[in-house]
Design an enzyme around this catalytic site. Structure first.
Site, mmCIF file in Angstrom:
data_model
loop_
_atom_site.group_PDB
_atom_site.id
_atom_site.type_symbol
_atom_site.label_atom_id
_atom_site.label_comp_id
_atom_site.label_asym_id
_atom_site.label_seq_id
_atom_site.Cartn_x
_atom_site.Cartn_y
_atom_site.Cartn_z
ATOM 1 C CG ASP A 38 -2.011 1.015 1.151
ATOM 2 O OD1 ASP A 38 -2.300 1.482 0.031
ATOM 3 O OD2 ASP A 38 -2.589 1.362 2.194
ATOM 4 N N GLY A 39 0.367 2.292 -0.676
ATOM 5 C CA GLY A 39 0.997 3.598 -0.595
ATOM 6 C C GLY A 39 1.805 4.015 -1.804
ATOM 7 N NE ARG B 72 -3.752 4.863 -6.214
ATOM 8 C CZ ARG B 72 -5.080 4.922 -6.302
ATOM 9 N NH1 ARG B 72 -5.657 5.415 -7.381
ATOM 10 N NH2 ARG B 72 -5.833 4.500 -5.306
ATOM 11 C CG HIS C 240 1.883 1.892 -9.412
ATOM 12 N ND1 HIS C 240 1.265 1.362 -8.288
ATOM 13 C CD2 HIS C 240 0.981 2.732 -9.978
ATOM 14 C CE1 HIS C 240 0.044 1.859 -8.199
ATOM 15 N NE2 HIS C 240 -0.151 2.688 -9.191
ATOM 16 C CB THR D 25 -11.746 -7.844 -7.198
ATOM 17 O OG1 THR D 25 -11.948 -7.661 -5.785
ATOM 18 C CG2 THR D 25 -11.366 -9.297 -7.448
ATOM 19 C CG PHE E 11 -10.672 -5.194 -12.424
ATOM 20 C CD1 PHE E 11 -10.078 -5.305 -13.673
ATOM 21 C CD2 PHE E 11 -10.535 -6.234 -11.529
ATOM 22 C CE1 PHE E 11 -9.367 -6.446 -14.024
ATOM 23 C CE2 PHE E 11 -9.826 -7.379 -11.866
ATOM 24 C CZ PHE E 11 -9.237 -7.485 -13.116
ATOM 25 N NE ARG F 39 -5.957 1.595 -7.939
ATOM 26 C CZ ARG F 39 -4.731 1.449 -7.441
ATOM 27 N NH1 ARG F 39 -3.684 1.472 -8.256
ATOM 28 N NH2 ARG F 39 -4.547 1.303 -6.141
ATOM 29 C CG LEU G 107 11.055 -17.534 -1.385
ATOM 30 C CD1 LEU G 107 10.355 -17.520 -0.030
ATOM 31 C CD2 LEU G 107 12.057 -16.379 -1.474
ATOM 32 C CB THR H 287 -6.294 -7.578 6.816
ATOM 33 O OG1 THR H 287 -7.656 -7.906 7.153
ATOM 34 C CG2 THR H 287 -5.445 -7.612 8.075
#
Length: 301
Positions: free
Chosen positions: A33-34, A36, A50, A79, A82, A84, A146, A210
């Site tokens: 998050d964050g 933008r 991004h 979801t 979409f 945006r 991993l 969350t």
């Protein structure tokens, strides 16, 4: 404080945190998050945020490998994304395609046997992104040191609703007996699921929620949650170490609570139940103050 002194202080804090840690969670999930807001705070275009976040993602993969984390799940495109603007979605899809292919070709990914998969409603993605998902999957198939799960077109609520509809349809058609519906049956119907339950959820960017991320594998497992203020492009290794410390503190608290409950059980059970109670309590030796557990077990004898 100068930037040089700040870097020295951060490195010293990192070393201190590492000495305090006993290990690492098996599966870490991150809400990236964050991006933008970071770009806006820097006076840059959103797409640059991004791209900066993608660099942090690369670092995160390296930190997980170094610290012994076995699975990492990244909430990359929900979801809700979409909704945006189209130009922003297309730029995100371009970046996701680029990074999936680049990751799948990285020498260190193959040296460290990193398995790359995507989870979510992948059929909603553009063909070029689906092709990149398939490319990464094929290039890393068979690796298991991993696991890297990239959540694309993902929504936890939609996932669970879809499972509920599938079960209802099969019951109505007579293909599933309601008596056979259990946790294993529901889990088998989820998206291509993570290999393990989530131990720790991390969300940078200042939000303390969350956001519908992995509700079955995280909330169902009562995963620890770590929220912090840096935007994802600013997230540092020291923040990751702090998150792991939060996880370990929660695990220690959980074990002590279980130990205290087991201790109360020993104090209250009948002779017939005593053997089982002592077995349960013995599992938590070391979670109570010195001598308290042994004293109770001796008294029970």
């Amino acid at each position: 404080m100068s930037s040089r002194l700040r870097r020295v202080a951060v490195r010293a804090y990192e070393r201190l945190l590492e000495r305090e840690l006993d290990g690492a969670p098996t599966h870490v999930a991150v809400i990236q998050d964050g991006n933008r807001r970071y770009a806006e705070s820097q006076g840059k275009e959103r797409t640059q945020g991004h791209h900066a976040g993608a660099e942090t993602t690369e670092s995160m993969l390296r930190w997980c490998r170094d610290l012994g984390v076995e699975e990492l799940t990244l909430y990359t495109f929900s979801t809700e994304n979409f909704e945006r603007p189209e130009h922003e979605r297309e730029e995100l899809f371009d970046l996701i395609e680029e990074k999936l292919r680049a990751f799948a070709d990285r020498e260190e990914v193959h040296e460290n046997r990193v398995r790359i998969r995507a989870i979510g409603e992948l059929d909603r993605l553009p063909e070029r992104v689906r092709d990149a998902v398939d490319y990464a999957d094929e290039r890393t198939r068979g690796y298991d040191d991993l696991h890297l799960n990239v959540a694309l077109a993902y929504g936890g609520r939609a996932e669970l609703l879809g499972v509920a509809r599938d079960v209802a349809r099969d019951v109505a058609a007579g293909d599933l007996d309601p008596a056979d519906i259990d946790a294993a049956e529901l889990e088998s119907r989820l998206y291509d699921k993570p290999a393990r339950d989530v131990d720790l959820i991390i969300r940078p960017g200042g939000e303390e929620r969350t956001s519908n991320f992995l509700p079955w594998h995280a909330n169902g497992n009562e995963a620890a949650a770590f929220f912090c203020t840096p935007y994802w492009p600013e997230f540092r290794r020291v923040d990751f170490l702090r998150a792991i410390r939060t996880y370990e503190s929660r695990q220690e608290s959980w074990r002590r609570t279980r130990a205290e409950r087991a201790l109360a059980l020993v104090r209250s059970v009948t002779d017939r139940e005593l053997t089982e109670a002592k077995r349960v309590l013995g599992q938590f030796r070391g979670s109570l103050p010195d001598g308290e557990l042994d004293e109770e077990l001796e008294t029970a004898d």
